[in-house]
Design a protein around this motif. Structure first.
Motif, PDB file in Angstrom:
ATOM      1  N   GLY A  40      -0.221   2.426  -8.104  1.00 39.13           N
ATOM      2  CA  GLY A  40       0.360   2.996  -6.890  1.00 39.13           C
ATOM      3  C   GLY A  40      -0.678   3.205  -5.812  1.00 39.13           C
ATOM      4  O   GLY A  40      -0.445   2.893  -4.631  1.00 39.13           O
ATOM      5  N   VAL A  41      -1.852   3.723  -6.186  1.00 40.32           N
ATOM      6  CA  VAL A  41      -2.938   3.928  -5.227  1.00 40.32           C
ATOM      7  C   VAL A  41      -3.379   2.592  -4.631  1.00 40.32           C
ATOM      8  O   VAL A  41      -3.643   2.487  -3.431  1.00 40.32           O
ATOM      9  CB  VAL A  41      -4.127   4.641  -5.906  1.00 40.32           C
ATOM     10  CG1 VAL A  41      -5.382   4.558  -5.045  1.00 40.32           C
ATOM     11  CG2 VAL A  41      -3.781   6.090  -6.190  1.00 40.32           C
ATOM     12  N   THR A  42      -3.451   1.553  -5.464  1.00 38.78           N
ATOM     13  CA  THR A  42      -3.862   0.225  -4.991  1.00 38.78           C
ATOM     14  C   THR A  42      -2.898  -0.304  -3.941  1.00 38.78           C
ATOM     15  O   THR A  42      -3.323  -0.886  -2.925  1.00 38.78           O
ATOM     16  CB  THR A  42      -3.942  -0.759  -6.172  1.00 38.78           C
ATOM     17  OG1 THR A  42      -4.907  -0.273  -7.122  1.00 38.78           O
ATOM     18  CG2 THR A  42      -4.351  -2.148  -5.722  1.00 38.78           C
ATOM     19  N   MET A  43      -1.596  -0.112  -4.144  1.00 42.56           N
ATOM     20  CA  MET A  43      -0.595  -0.559  -3.171  1.00 42.56           C
ATOM     21  C   MET A  43      -0.714   0.221  -1.863  1.00 42.56           C
ATOM     22  O   MET A  43      -0.660  -0.354  -0.772  1.00 42.56           O
ATOM     23  CB  MET A  43       0.807  -0.421  -3.753  1.00 42.56           C
ATOM     24  CG  MET A  43       1.081  -1.310  -4.947  1.00 42.56           C
ATOM     25  SD  MET A  43       2.776  -1.156  -5.556  1.00 42.56           S
ATOM     26  CE  MET A  43       3.681  -1.960  -4.246  1.00 42.56           C
ATOM     27  N   LEU A  44      -0.887   1.528  -1.969  1.00 43.28           N
ATOM     28  CA  LEU A  44      -1.028   2.355  -0.765  1.00 43.28           C
ATOM     29  C   LEU A  44      -2.286   1.966   0.011  1.00 43.28           C
ATOM     30  O   LEU A  44      -2.264   1.871   1.244  1.00 43.28           O
ATOM     31  CB  LEU A  44      -1.082   3.829  -1.150  1.00 43.28           C
ATOM     32  CG  LEU A  44       0.192   4.425  -1.757  1.00 43.28           C
ATOM     33  CD1 LEU A  44      -0.081   5.828  -2.286  1.00 43.28           C
ATOM     34  CD2 LEU A  44       1.314   4.467  -0.733  1.00 43.28           C
ATOM     35  N   ALA A  45      -3.384   1.734  -0.708  1.00 39.33           N
ATOM     36  CA  ALA A  45      -4.638   1.378  -0.051  1.00 39.33           C
ATOM     37  C   ALA A  45      -4.532   0.032   0.645  1.00 39.33           C
ATOM     38  O   ALA A  45      -5.077  -0.161   1.740  1.00 39.33           O
ATOM     39  CB  ALA A  45      -5.774   1.367  -1.070  1.00 39.33           C
ATOM     40  N   ALA A 123       7.316  -0.869   2.248  1.00 39.39           N
ATOM     41  CA  ALA A 123       7.400  -1.238   0.836  1.00 39.39           C
ATOM     42  C   ALA A 123       6.292  -0.559   0.043  1.00 39.39           C
ATOM     43  O   ALA A 123       6.516  -0.067  -1.077  1.00 39.39           O
ATOM     44  CB  ALA A 123       7.314  -2.752   0.680  1.00 39.39           C
ATOM     45  N   ALA A 124       5.099  -0.507   0.614  1.00 42.66           N
ATOM     46  CA  ALA A 124       3.985   0.164  -0.059  1.00 42.66           C
ATOM     47  C   ALA A 124       4.279   1.647  -0.239  1.00 42.66           C
ATOM     48  O   ALA A 124       3.974   2.229  -1.283  1.00 42.66           O
ATOM     49  CB  ALA A 124       2.698  -0.030   0.742  1.00 42.66           C
ATOM     50  N   LEU A 126       7.255   3.145  -0.484  1.00 47.66           N
ATOM     51  CA  LEU A 126       8.312   3.364  -1.467  1.00 47.66           C
ATOM     52  C   LEU A 126       7.846   3.049  -2.887  1.00 47.66           C
ATOM     53  O   LEU A 126       7.986   3.868  -3.795  1.00 47.66           O
ATOM     54  CB  LEU A 126       9.541   2.521  -1.119  1.00 47.66           C
ATOM     55  CG  LEU A 126      10.277   2.927   0.166  1.00 47.66           C
ATOM     56  CD1 LEU A 126      11.365   1.909   0.499  1.00 47.66           C
ATOM     57  CD2 LEU A 126      10.886   4.314   0.024  1.00 47.66           C
ATOM     58  N   PHE A 127       7.288   1.847  -3.071  1.00 43.58           N
ATOM     59  CA  PHE A 127       6.893   1.442  -4.419  1.00 43.58           C
ATOM     60  C   PHE A 127       5.601   2.133  -4.855  1.00 43.58           C
ATOM     61  O   PHE A 127       5.471   2.539  -6.013  1.00 43.58           O
ATOM     62  CB  PHE A 127       6.743  -0.082  -4.496  1.00 43.58           C
ATOM     63  CG  PHE A 127       8.045  -0.812  -4.484  1.00 43.58           C
ATOM     64  CD1 PHE A 127       8.751  -1.026  -5.660  1.00 43.58           C
ATOM     65  CD2 PHE A 127       8.587  -1.273  -3.302  1.00 43.58           C
ATOM     66  CE1 PHE A 127       9.965  -1.694  -5.656  1.00 43.58           C
ATOM     67  CE2 PHE A 127       9.804  -1.942  -3.282  1.00 43.58           C
ATOM     68  CZ  PHE A 127      10.499  -2.150  -4.466  1.00 43.58           C
ATOM     69  N   GLY A 128       4.644   2.276  -3.934  1.00 44.19           N
ATOM     70  CA  GLY A 128       3.404   2.974  -4.273  1.00 44.19           C
ATOM     71  C   GLY A 128       3.650   4.438  -4.566  1.00 44.19           C
ATOM     72  O   GLY A 128       3.107   4.990  -5.524  1.00 44.19           O
ATOM     73  N   GLY A 129       4.472   5.091  -3.733  1.00 46.08           N
ATOM     74  CA  GLY A 129       4.800   6.492  -3.976  1.00 46.08           C
ATOM     75  C   GLY A 129       5.537   6.688  -5.287  1.00 46.08           C
ATOM     76  O   GLY A 129       5.285   7.648  -6.023  1.00 46.08           O
ATOM     77  N   LEU A 130       6.463   5.757  -5.594  1.00 39.41           N
ATOM     78  CA  LEU A 130       7.212   5.848  -6.849  1.00 39.41           C
ATOM     79  C   LEU A 130       6.296   5.656  -8.056  1.00 39.41           C
ATOM     80  O   LEU A 130       6.386   6.404  -9.041  1.00 39.41           O
ATOM     81  CB  LEU A 130       8.315   4.790  -6.861  1.00 39.41           C
ATOM     82  CG  LEU A 130       9.172   4.709  -8.137  1.00 39.41           C
ATOM     83  CD1 LEU A 130       9.924   6.008  -8.362  1.00 39.41           C
ATOM     84  CD2 LEU A 130      10.148   3.538  -8.050  1.00 39.41           C
ATOM     85  N   LEU A 131       5.392   4.667  -7.987  1.00 36.61           N
ATOM     86  CA  LEU A 131       4.472   4.434  -9.098  1.00 36.61           C
ATOM     87  C   LEU A 131       3.537   5.626  -9.305  1.00 36.61           C
ATOM     88  O   LEU A 131       3.302   6.052 -10.443  1.00 36.61           O
ATOM     89  CB  LEU A 131       3.656   3.171  -8.833  1.00 36.61           C
ATOM     90  CG  LEU A 131       4.362   1.838  -9.071  1.00 36.61           C
ATOM     91  CD1 LEU A 131       3.538   0.700  -8.477  1.00 36.61           C
ATOM     92  CD2 LEU A 131       4.569   1.611 -10.567  1.00 36.61           C
ATOM     93  N   LEU A 132       3.014   6.152  -8.216  1.00 39.50           N
ATOM     94  CA  LEU A 132       2.115   7.304  -8.316  1.00 39.50           C
ATOM     95  C   LEU A 132       2.849   8.518  -8.867  1.00 39.50           C
ATOM     96  O   LEU A 132       2.337   9.236  -9.741  1.00 39.50           O
ATOM     97  CB  LEU A 132       1.519   7.604  -6.942  1.00 39.50           C
ATOM     98  CG  LEU A 132       0.404   8.644  -6.848  1.00 39.50           C
ATOM     99  CD1 LEU A 132      -0.709   8.346  -7.841  1.00 39.50           C
ATOM    100  CD2 LEU A 132      -0.150   8.692  -5.436  1.00 39.50           C
ATOM    101  N   GLY A 133       4.067   8.751  -8.396  1.00 39.98           N
ATOM    102  CA  GLY A 133       4.866   9.864  -8.898  1.00 39.98           C
ATOM    103  C   GLY A 133       5.216   9.708 -10.365  1.00 39.98           C
ATOM    104  O   GLY A 133       5.171  10.675 -11.135  1.00 39.98           O
ATOM    105  N   LEU A 189       3.615   7.925   9.606  1.00 37.75           N
ATOM    106  CA  LEU A 189       5.028   8.041   9.235  1.00 37.75           C
ATOM    107  C   LEU A 189       5.285   7.395   7.873  1.00 37.75           C
ATOM    108  O   LEU A 189       6.004   7.957   7.036  1.00 37.75           O
ATOM    109  CB  LEU A 189       5.912   7.396  10.301  1.00 37.75           C
ATOM    110  CG  LEU A 189       6.100   8.190  11.594  1.00 37.75           C
ATOM    111  CD1 LEU A 189       6.881   7.354  12.614  1.00 37.75           C
ATOM    112  CD2 LEU A 189       6.824   9.506  11.318  1.00 37.75           C
ATOM    113  N   CYS A 190       4.700   6.218   7.659  1.00 37.82           N
ATOM    114  CA  CYS A 190       4.863   5.560   6.363  1.00 37.82           C
ATOM    115  C   CYS A 190       4.187   6.368   5.261  1.00 37.82           C
ATOM    116  O   CYS A 190       4.682   6.415   4.130  1.00 37.82           O
ATOM    117  CB  CYS A 190       4.294   4.144   6.420  1.00 37.82           C
ATOM    118  SG  CYS A 190       5.238   2.996   7.449  1.00 37.82           S
ATOM    119  N   SER A 191       3.072   7.022   5.584  1.00 43.96           N
ATOM    120  CA  SER A 191       2.389   7.862   4.611  1.00 43.96           C
ATOM    121  C   SER A 191       3.249   9.071   4.233  1.00 43.96           C
ATOM    122  O   SER A 191       3.284   9.485   3.071  1.00 43.96           O
ATOM    123  CB  SER A 191       1.045   8.337   5.174  1.00 43.96           C
ATOM    124  OG  SER A 191       0.194   7.241   5.448  1.00 43.96           O
TER     125      SER A 191
END
Length: 214
Positions: A40-45, A123-124, A126-133, A189-191
């Motif tokens: 998740g962190v990798t996608m957000l970064a 997309a980052a 939604l999917f990054g936040g979901l993976l991290l959560g 906003l995306c963050s």
């Protein structure tokens, strides 16, 4: 008489019950949670997004200085281990240290092993936040965490009576406020969307009255 609910393993170290994880289950859960969180962190970064907590502070330092996120995230969590030890005990502290160390290491490895040519910020988020959560949820269920502000919030609640939720919200809000110095309004906003996705995942799925295994 032995507890009938305990399932013995021929190996002797996979003994669990309806109220307690075995050591093998804890290792698997902490490894899985750390792997999901790191992805998740990798996608957000990759999308240049931020998040709350010490992970968000790590992103801020990375974006403003170019330092390694994994190293910064690991170092930022060091002061919180003493609080964790005093507030939540040695087992929680050791598991959390292992989760933070593994997550930090994986965030250094994954960008070379899992390459995204392009990922849309939404997309980052939604999917990054979901993976991290989801990764954090797995860690919570094995009495571990990714350290940071959550531990401090619990300590301040015990020490001064401040509501842990409000302390956590204030600290996360401060991190996102600082992000205005390194990110555009759209990225911010995306963050925020990523933070909402992460916290909704935890709020909906982490219920101690439903899941009581320790």
């Amino acid at each position: 008489m032995a507890d009938a609910s305990v399932k013995k393993s021929p190996l002797g170290f996979w003994s669990s019950s309806s109220h307690r994880h075995s050591p093998v289950e804890d290792v698997q859960g902490i490894a899985a949670g750390s792997m999901l969180a790191a992805l998740g962190v990798t996608m957000l970064a990759k999308a240049g997004l931020l998040i709350g907590g010490t992970a968000g502070l790590g992103f801020l330092i990375r974006y403003s200085t170019g330092l390694s996120f994994g190293l910064v995230f690991f170092v930022l969590n060091l002061p919180f281990y003493w609080v964790a030890y005093r507030r939540l005990g040695p087992a929680f502290t050791l598991k959390t240290f292992a989760a933070v160390a593994l997550t930090s290491g994986l965030t250094e490895i994954l960008p070379g092993a899992v390459v995204f040519d392009h990922i849309h910020p939404v997309a980052a988020a939604l999917f990054g936040g979901l993976l991290l959560g989801t990764g954090m949820l797995a860690l919570f269920r094995h009495r571990a965490s990714l350290g940071g502000f959550g531990i401090l919030a619990l300590y301040l609640q015990d020490r001064f009576g401040w509501r842990a939720g409000f302390v956590q919200l204030g600290l996360d809000g401060l991190v996102l406020a600082l992000s205005f110095f390194v990110a555009s309004p759209y990225v911010i906003l995306c963050s925020i969307l990523a933070a909402v996705t992460l916290n909704l995942t935890l709020a909906i799925n982490h219920r101690t009255d439903r899941y009581i295994v320790r």
